[in-house]
Design a protein around this motif. Structure first.
Motif, mmCIF file in Angstrom:
data_model
loop_
_atom_site.group_PDB
_atom_site.id
_atom_site.type_symbol
_atom_site.label_atom_id
_atom_site.label_comp_id
_atom_site.label_asym_id
_atom_site.label_seq_id
_atom_site.Cartn_x
_atom_site.Cartn_y
_atom_site.Cartn_z
ATOM 1 N N LYS A 125 0.834 -1.196 0.000
ATOM 2 C CA LYS A 125 0.000 0.000 0.000
ATOM 3 C C LYS A 125 0.876 1.257 0.000
ATOM 4 O O LYS A 125 1.867 1.333 0.718
ATOM 5 N N VAL A 126 0.463 2.210 -0.817
ATOM 6 C CA VAL A 126 1.167 3.489 -0.928
ATOM 7 C C VAL A 126 0.233 4.592 -0.434
ATOM 8 O O VAL A 126 -0.892 4.725 -0.933
ATOM 9 N N SER A 127 0.687 5.377 0.537
ATOM 10 C CA SER A 127 -0.094 6.495 1.055
ATOM 11 C C SER A 127 0.300 7.772 0.322
ATOM 12 O O SER A 127 1.488 8.119 0.249
ATOM 13 N N LEU A 128 -0.692 8.447 -0.212
ATOM 14 C CA LEU A 128 -0.469 9.708 -0.918
ATOM 15 C C LEU A 128 -0.657 10.844 0.078
ATOM 16 O O LEU A 128 -1.749 11.017 0.635
ATOM 17 N N LEU A 129 0.403 11.618 0.347
ATOM 18 C CA LEU A 129 0.385 12.652 1.379
ATOM 19 C C LEU A 129 0.276 14.038 0.753
ATOM 20 O O LEU A 129 0.733 14.278 -0.360
ATOM 21 N N SER A 130 -0.334 14.958 1.500
ATOM 22 C CA SER A 130 -0.470 16.338 1.027
ATOM 23 C C SER A 130 0.870 17.062 1.139
ATOM 24 O O SER A 130 1.495 17.047 2.210
ATOM 25 N N PRO A 131 1.331 17.711 0.083
ATOM 26 C CA PRO A 131 2.617 18.411 0.144
ATOM 27 C C PRO A 131 2.548 19.760 0.850
ATOM 28 O O PRO A 131 3.579 20.344 1.142
ATOM 29 N N ALA A 132 1.329 20.244 1.117
ATOM 30 C CA ALA A 132 1.185 21.556 1.760
ATOM 31 C C ALA A 132 -0.195 21.655 2.382
ATOM 32 O O ALA A 132 -1.101 20.863 2.079
ATOM 33 N N SER A 133 -0.360 22.638 3.263
ATOM 34 C CA SER A 133 -1.681 22.916 3.844
ATOM 35 C C SER A 133 -2.497 23.742 2.865
ATOM 36 O O SER A 133 -1.953 24.581 2.141
ATOM 37 N N GLY A 134 -3.790 23.506 2.830
ATOM 38 C CA GLY A 134 -4.631 24.265 1.915
ATOM 39 C C GLY A 134 -6.030 23.703 1.846
ATOM 40 O O GLY A 134 -6.492 22.989 2.736
ATOM 41 N N VAL A 135 -6.709 24.033 0.745
ATOM 42 C CA VAL A 135 -8.096 23.618 0.511
ATOM 43 C C VAL A 135 -8.127 22.719 -0.724
ATOM 44 O O VAL A 135 -7.484 23.008 -1.734
ATOM 45 N N VAL A 136 -8.886 21.630 -0.642
ATOM 46 C CA VAL A 136 -9.028 20.724 -1.775
ATOM 47 C C VAL A 136 -9.957 21.370 -2.804
ATOM 48 O O VAL A 136 -11.128 21.643 -2.508
ATOM 49 N N LEU A 137 -9.442 21.617 -3.996
ATOM 50 C CA LEU A 137 -10.250 22.240 -5.042
ATOM 51 C C LEU A 137 -11.063 21.216 -5.808
ATOM 52 O O LEU A 137 -12.220 21.469 -6.162
ATOM 53 N N ASN A 138 -10.469 20.068 -6.110
ATOM 54 C CA ASN A 138 -11.217 19.034 -6.840
ATOM 55 C C ASN A 138 -10.590 17.678 -6.595
ATOM 56 O O ASN A 138 -9.434 17.559 -6.194
ATOM 57 N N VAL A 139 -11.381 16.658 -6.860
ATOM 58 C CA VAL A 139 -10.952 15.256 -6.773
ATOM 59 C C VAL A 139 -11.440 14.577 -8.042
ATOM 60 O O VAL A 139 -12.620 14.688 -8.404
ATOM 61 N N SER A 140 -10.552 13.871 -8.737
ATOM 62 C CA SER A 140 -10.905 13.292 -10.037
ATOM 63 C C SER A 140 -10.867 11.771 -10.034
ATOM 64 O O SER A 140 -10.625 11.152 -11.069
ATOM 65 N N ALA A 141 -11.071 11.149 -8.885
ATOM 66 C CA ALA A 141 -11.047 9.683 -8.803
ATOM 67 C C ALA A 141 -11.986 9.237 -7.696
ATOM 68 O O ALA A 141 -12.522 10.050 -6.939
ATOM 69 N N ALA A 142 -12.171 7.927 -7.626
ATOM 70 C CA ALA A 142 -13.037 7.346 -6.607
ATOM 71 C C ALA A 142 -12.437 6.019 -6.163
ATOM 72 O O ALA A 142 -11.676 5.387 -6.918
ATOM 73 N N PRO A 143 -12.751 5.570 -4.949
ATOM 74 C CA PRO A 143 -12.229 4.286 -4.487
ATOM 75 C C PRO A 143 -12.601 3.158 -5.447
ATOM 76 O O PRO A 143 -13.722 3.082 -5.954
ATOM 77 N N GLY A 144 -11.635 2.285 -5.719
ATOM 78 C CA GLY A 144 -11.847 1.172 -6.630
ATOM 79 C C GLY A 144 -11.303 1.416 -8.020
ATOM 80 O O GLY A 144 -11.123 0.453 -8.789
ATOM 81 N N GLU A 145 -11.037 2.667 -8.370
ATOM 82 C CA GLU A 145 -10.510 2.963 -9.695
ATOM 83 C C GLU A 145 -9.038 2.595 -9.794
ATOM 84 O O GLU A 145 -8.316 2.571 -8.803
ATOM 85 N N LEU A 146 -8.605 2.347 -11.023
ATOM 86 C CA LEU A 146 -7.197 2.104 -11.288
ATOM 87 C C LEU A 146 -6.522 3.414 -11.658
ATOM 88 O O LEU A 146 -7.038 4.190 -12.477
ATOM 89 N N SER A 147 -5.389 3.682 -11.048
ATOM 90 C CA SER A 147 -4.633 4.902 -11.327
ATOM 91 C C SER A 147 -3.394 4.551 -12.122
ATOM 92 O O SER A 147 -2.711 3.568 -11.821
ATOM 93 N N ARG A 148 -3.111 5.375 -13.142
ATOM 94 C CA ARG A 148 -1.976 5.107 -14.024
ATOM 95 C C ARG A 148 -0.775 5.987 -13.720
ATOM 96 O O ARG A 148 0.039 6.228 -14.596
#
Length: 368
Positions: free
Chosen positions: A182-205
């Protein structure tokens, strides 16, 4: 006198007495004075006239603008490894802190990276031992110098390969001693999430996709980007003081300075873009909000009247002017409003008297 005659006399006297009382009461009520009107109400005038004056008003240039996130503080986050998204921890609009987990991805790249690190570690230890052995032999004259140099070069190569494998693990945020894919994707900075373009279960390339998994913006400072028409470019310069207002917050304004004037005219709109950076600690200014940039470019003399003197009737604007007789309702053309005073572009002259209050009590049509 007989008894029945006595009764009749008594009744006649009683009726006469009642009639006298009624007449006395009516006479008294007809002579009572009317209630007095207070002197302050008698003296109060329902319509108040004031003198039209001439004042120096600021000449303002209003520019259409929009709130934008500082591009240097917008982070488009791509997954560091290809795999299946197991968890998505954020949604658009969420506030995140630096180092916070955004998503968890199950990836075979993690297993490959751990295997490469283990092999590089073993090879680095073996090469280091061989170099140490050749060094001892060379110092005792039992090995050629060339053999010692070759062993040392192999050791240095193995150490470099180990560093590369360790760096790959760090990019994937995987500990060298971990045994998970498992790979954890961490936030590089503090801020506000503008958008999310994926959902659980999807394959990421990973970096093969053009769309980031999520985008985060630090909105502590935002840009106000406005458009200056070509004819007004000479009125604005870098460092000039401006005021910014937003339709979302009536009555509130922000002060700033022109940070930059872009170097190219937009060929379609014939405008030049300018930028103002504003502090946004309370996060009230949101990207894509409409804003107006107010720039003071000089002063001019203007005829002004109180805003309460202006009467709006459809598309017509009028005031009531004192003429010595019946007040005259006159059409006027208005300009800007400053501190409750309205600029009169045409229709009035300084020194005239206009109704500042109570104008609704006056009648009369406007003069053509």
């Amino acid at each position: 006198m007989k008894p029945y005659q006595l009764i009749f006399v008594r009744e006649a006297l009683a009726v006469s007495f009642c009639l006298s009382l009624c007449l006395t009461g009516c006479g008294h009520s007809s002579q009572s004075p009317a209630p007095a009107i207070p002197s302050n109400q008698q003296d109060e005038k329902p319509v108040r006239f004031v003198q039209v004056s001439e004042q120096s008003l600021p000449e303002m240039l209003d520019l259409a603008g929009k709130v934008q996130a500082d591009p240097t503080k917008v982070f488009r986050i791509f997954p560091p490894a290809s795999g299946r998204i197991l968890e998505l921890e954020v949604k658009p609009g969420d506030r995140v802190q630096r180092g916070q987990t955004l998503a968890v991805i199950e990836s075979s790249d993690a297993a490959t990276a751990r295997s490469d690190f283990a092999k590089a570690n073993v090879e680095a230890q073996r090469a280091a031992s061989a170099a140490d052995r050749e060094k001892i032999l060379f110092e005792h004259g039992a090995a050629a110098e060339k053999d010692y140099i070759d062993a040392r070069a192999l050791s240095d190569t193995a150490v470099a390969e180990l560093a590369r494998a360790r760096q790959h693990l760090e990019i994937l945020n995987i500990s060298p001693s971990a045994s998970t894919n498992k790979v954890s994707l961490l936030s590089p900075a503090s801020g506000v999430v503008l958008n999310v373009s994926a959902a659980p279960g999807e394959l990421s390339r990973s970096l093969e996709t053009a769309d980031p998994l999520t985008t985060i913006a630090d909105l502590a400072t935002v840009w106000i980007v406005g458009d200056v028409y070509e004819k007004d470019i000479t009125k604005i310069e870098r460092g000039k003081q401006v005021t910014v207002t937003c339709d979302a917050y009536p009555g509130q304004q922000w002060s700033g300075r022109v940070d930059s004037l872009f170097g190219v005219i937009d060929p379609t709109t014939r405008t030049l873009k300018l930028r103002i950076a504003l502090k946004n600690g309370d996060q009230r200014l949101k990207p894509e909000m409409f804003a107006t940039i107010h720039v003071k470019v000089g002063t001019h003399k203007a005829v002004v009247v109180p805003a309460t003197a202006i009467i709006h009737e459809g598309q017509t604007t009028t005031v009531f002017v004192e003429t010595g007789g019946k007040p005259e309702q006159r059409k006027v053309i208005t300009g800007q409003t400053v501190d409750g005073e309205v600029e009169i572009v045409s229709g009035l002259q300084p020194g005239q008297q206009v109704a500042a209050s109570g104008a609704e009590l006056l009648t009369g049509g406007p003069n053509e």
